[in-house]
Scaffold this motif. Structure first.
Motif, mmCIF file in Angstrom:
data_model
loop_
_atom_site.group_PDB
_atom_site.id
_atom_site.type_symbol
_atom_site.label_atom_id
_atom_site.label_comp_id
_atom_site.label_asym_id
_atom_site.label_seq_id
_atom_site.Cartn_x
_atom_site.Cartn_y
_atom_site.Cartn_z
ATOM 1 N N GLU A 87 0.818 -1.217 0.000
ATOM 2 C CA GLU A 87 0.000 0.000 0.000
ATOM 3 C C GLU A 87 0.850 1.265 0.000
ATOM 4 N N VAL A 88 2.147 1.131 -0.329
ATOM 5 C CA VAL A 88 3.079 2.262 -0.269
ATOM 6 C C VAL A 88 3.772 2.453 -1.615
ATOM 7 N N THR A 89 3.943 3.710 -1.988
ATOM 8 C CA THR A 89 4.792 4.080 -3.109
ATOM 9 C C THR A 89 5.940 4.921 -2.567
ATOM 10 N N VAL A 90 7.156 4.576 -2.941
ATOM 11 C CA VAL A 90 8.330 5.344 -2.523
ATOM 12 C C VAL A 90 8.634 6.382 -3.593
ATOM 13 N N VAL A 91 8.719 7.645 -3.190
ATOM 14 C CA VAL A 91 9.025 8.742 -4.111
ATOM 15 C C VAL A 91 10.454 9.221 -3.845
ATOM 16 N N ILE A 92 11.259 9.249 -4.900
ATOM 17 C CA ILE A 92 12.668 9.667 -4.796
ATOM 18 C C ILE A 92 12.883 10.921 -5.635
ATOM 19 N N VAL A 113 7.962 2.292 -6.846
ATOM 20 C CA VAL A 113 8.879 3.432 -6.737
ATOM 21 C C VAL A 113 8.610 4.421 -7.866
ATOM 22 N N ILE A 114 8.603 5.700 -7.526
ATOM 23 C CA ILE A 114 8.536 6.771 -8.521
ATOM 24 C C ILE A 114 9.764 7.648 -8.336
ATOM 25 N N VAL A 115 10.599 7.719 -9.357
ATOM 26 C CA VAL A 115 11.781 8.585 -9.345
ATOM 27 C C VAL A 115 11.425 9.863 -10.092
ATOM 28 N N VAL A 116 11.625 11.000 -9.439
ATOM 29 C CA VAL A 116 11.328 12.286 -10.067
ATOM 30 C C VAL A 116 12.648 12.991 -10.335
ATOM 31 N N ASP A 117 13.022 13.042 -11.607
ATOM 32 C CA ASP A 117 14.261 13.692 -12.021
ATOM 33 C C ASP A 117 14.008 15.196 -12.102
ATOM 34 N N ASP A 156 -2.306 4.383 -0.871
ATOM 35 C CA ASP A 156 -2.798 5.216 0.238
ATOM 36 C C ASP A 156 -1.674 5.887 1.015
ATOM 37 N N PHE A 157 -0.466 5.355 0.884
ATOM 38 C CA PHE A 157 0.672 5.898 1.630
ATOM 39 C C PHE A 157 1.840 6.142 0.679
ATOM 40 N N VAL A 158 2.615 7.167 0.995
ATOM 41 C CA VAL A 158 3.777 7.528 0.193
ATOM 42 C C VAL A 158 4.973 7.718 1.118
ATOM 43 N N ALA A 159 6.089 7.105 0.758
ATOM 44 C CA ALA A 159 7.331 7.285 1.509
ATOM 45 C C ALA A 159 8.274 8.139 0.679
ATOM 46 N N PHE A 160 8.870 9.140 1.308
ATOM 47 C CA PHE A 160 9.872 9.971 0.645
ATOM 48 C C PHE A 160 11.266 9.527 1.094
ATOM 49 N N MET A 236 10.644 10.150 5.220
ATOM 50 C CA MET A 236 9.377 10.186 5.961
ATOM 51 C C MET A 236 8.310 9.450 5.167
ATOM 52 N N VAL A 237 7.262 9.033 5.870
ATOM 53 C CA VAL A 237 6.120 8.369 5.243
ATOM 54 C C VAL A 237 4.881 9.187 5.574
ATOM 55 N N VAL A 238 4.018 9.402 4.562
ATOM 56 C CA VAL A 238 2.823 10.222 4.765
ATOM 57 C C VAL A 238 1.569 9.451 4.356
ATOM 58 N N ARG A 239 0.466 9.803 4.993
ATOM 59 C CA ARG A 239 -0.851 9.303 4.603
ATOM 60 C C ARG A 239 -1.366 10.234 3.499
ATOM 61 N N ARG A 240 -1.648 9.712 2.341
ATOM 62 C CA ARG A 240 -2.025 10.581 1.210
ATOM 63 C C ARG A 240 -3.258 11.418 1.513
#
Length: 467
Positions: A87-92, A113-117, A156-160, A236-240
């Motif tokens: 239930e988590v997507t990691v954003v880099i 995982v979503i990498v944002v260049d 539902d959750f995102v980790a940075f 950190m991890v956030v609740r969307r």
């Protein structure tokens, strides 16, 4: 975005009374939290509590007791389970760190995982199952990159995680458990330095072990003005559904701003150092100090948005007067401080009516208050107000001696607390630590004044003194 609506803790959720709040194991009278408060548990509440101070939620009464303890800061959350890693997507967010992205993607294998260049000169490559790449044509800043990652996520959750971090095993599972509390919006791990092979240089060891990203070994709710006023967005991890979005106009202190806005909206932010993420802090002295100068410029942005919450000094007027009196190092000053201290002990003692050992508790509380006040004063003179301190020291010899004494004493105390009491593996010697800490102060203070001048406002330098 409104605050949380459903605030009920689920069955099975547990809360542990902080042992530091129960003197000699007395669970009937609890003293602690931030700000410090006194809580008396009724016989009925004690009946819901185990001998070691743990409450397991299973009905309406235990739910109310557990929530009260959590909101006071006297209770520590001990969730039994939480959302799964599915239930988590990691954003880099990244700009020009291909090797860091490669190492991090390897560590995150199996996760979305979503990498944002963020406008890297050489486009970032991000390959792997479950990995998505978003590229900005121009640099828009980490806040915009993180927001774009959240917008593209479907979980539902995102980790940075920043591209120069590497999580320690089970970090995500530990953090996700906290989201079983429906009031939790953000949870952060402890950000520690990567291991240094060999002896290492003093600069590298100091940067690695004493980064401003490391919020220390003690878990706590994150509350503005408390010992844990914010957590860094490096990890950190956030609740969307509770995510308020980073302010994209900010290139610095955007994580502090997010934490404070989240708290103001009624959500909870929590820091759990059991979960850990390693960060590569090793760099040259020049780059290290320039980064801390840059961090200092963020104080002006925070002051313009949050007013006195961003004050460099927070104290009651009487305690401030007592600390100033002590710093005069005169007999009259000592007498004034003694009178203020005795009055504070008397008032605190009155608030502890019925609490066993209230005289000792009151005396210790006031003593800690004076100790914290002295450290805060030293840090303010040496860090936030150092240009003024320097001018006064040049023309006033006795003040100059005081500054030298504070510079040495504050450094030694901070070294002992962090290097000795925490038993760090990568030790920084006392001489190197004190020197690096003073250089760190000069760099941060320079940035703070730079930000204040560019905003044409002294809000970031104005102390907050309450009656």
């Amino acid at each position: 975005m409104t605050g949380p609506v459903d605030v009920d803790l689920p069955d099975g959720f547990q809360v542990q009374i902080d042992p530091r709040c129960a003197r000699k194991g007395d669970l009937h009278h609890l003293v602690g939290g931030s700000p410090t408060r006194v809580m008396r548990l009724s016989d009925a509440a004690l009946g819901m509590t185990s001998a070691d101070g743990r409450i397991a939620v299973h009905d309406a009464s235990t739910r109310v007791l557990a929530r009260t303890l959590l909101d006071s800061g006297i209770g520590l959350p001990r969730p039994m389970q939480g959302p799964s890693t599915d239930e988590v997507t990691v954003v880099i967010p990244v700009r020009g760190n291909q090797s860091g992205v490669d190492a991090l993607l390897t560590a995150l294998r199996g996760l979305r995982v979503i990498v944002v260049d963020d406008g890297s000169p050489e486009p970032i490559r991000a390959d792997g199952e479950g990995v998505r790449l978003i590229r900005f044509d121009e640099n828009r800043g980490p806040a915009a990159a993180r927001n774009a990652g959240v917008a593209a996520a479907e979980t539902d959750f995102v980790a940075f995680l920043d591209s120069d971090t590497l999580p320690v095993s089970d970090w995500l599972t530990m953090l996700l458990a906290h989201f079983s509390d429906p009031k939790i919006a953000i949870v952060a791990p402890r950000v520690i330095g990567r291991r240094i092979r060999g002896r290492g240089a003093t600069v590298a060891k100091y940067a690695n072990a004493h980064s401003s990203l490391d919020m220390g070994p003690n878990e706590a709710p994150v509350v503005p003005g408390s010992p844990k006023p914010y957590v860094p967005s490096a990890a950190m991890v956030v609740r969307r559904s509770a995510f308020l979005g980073f302010d994209e106009s900010l290139r610095v202190a955007e994580d502090v701003d997010l934490c404070w806005r989240t708290h103001e909206a009624g959500w909870r932010v929590y820091y759990d150092p059991v979960a850990q993420v390693r960060h590569d802090h090793r760099e040259s002295l020049r780059r290290l100090l320039d980064r801390h100068r840059y961090y200092g410029t963020g104080a002006a942005h925070l002051a313009s948005r949050h007013g006195p919450t961003a004050a460099p000094v927070m104290s009651s007027l009487t305690m401030f007067a007592g600390v100033v009196a002590l710093l005069t190092r005169t007999r009259i000053g000592l007498l004034v401080a003694a009178v203020i201290g005795l009055r504070a002990v008397y008032k605190t003692r009155g608030l502890l009516t019925g609490v066993p050992g209230r005289d000792v508790i009151a005396a210790r509380a006031v003593g800690r208050g004076f100790g914290f006040g002295l450290l805060q004063a030293a840090q303010a003179l040496l860090r936030h107000y150092w240009p003024v301190t320097l001018v006064v020291a040049v023309v006033w010899p006795s003040f100059r001696r005081l500054v030298w004494q504070l510079a040495l004493a504050e450094g030694v105390v901070s070294w002992f607390r962090s290097e000795v009491l925490e038993s760090r593996v990568t030790r920084v010697g006392p001489v190197g630590f004190v020197l690096m800490r003073r250089l760190d102060d000069l760099a941060y203070g320079t940035g703070l004044w730079q930000g204040a001048l560019s905003h044409a406002s002294l809000g970031a330098l104005r102390p907050k003194l309450t009656v």
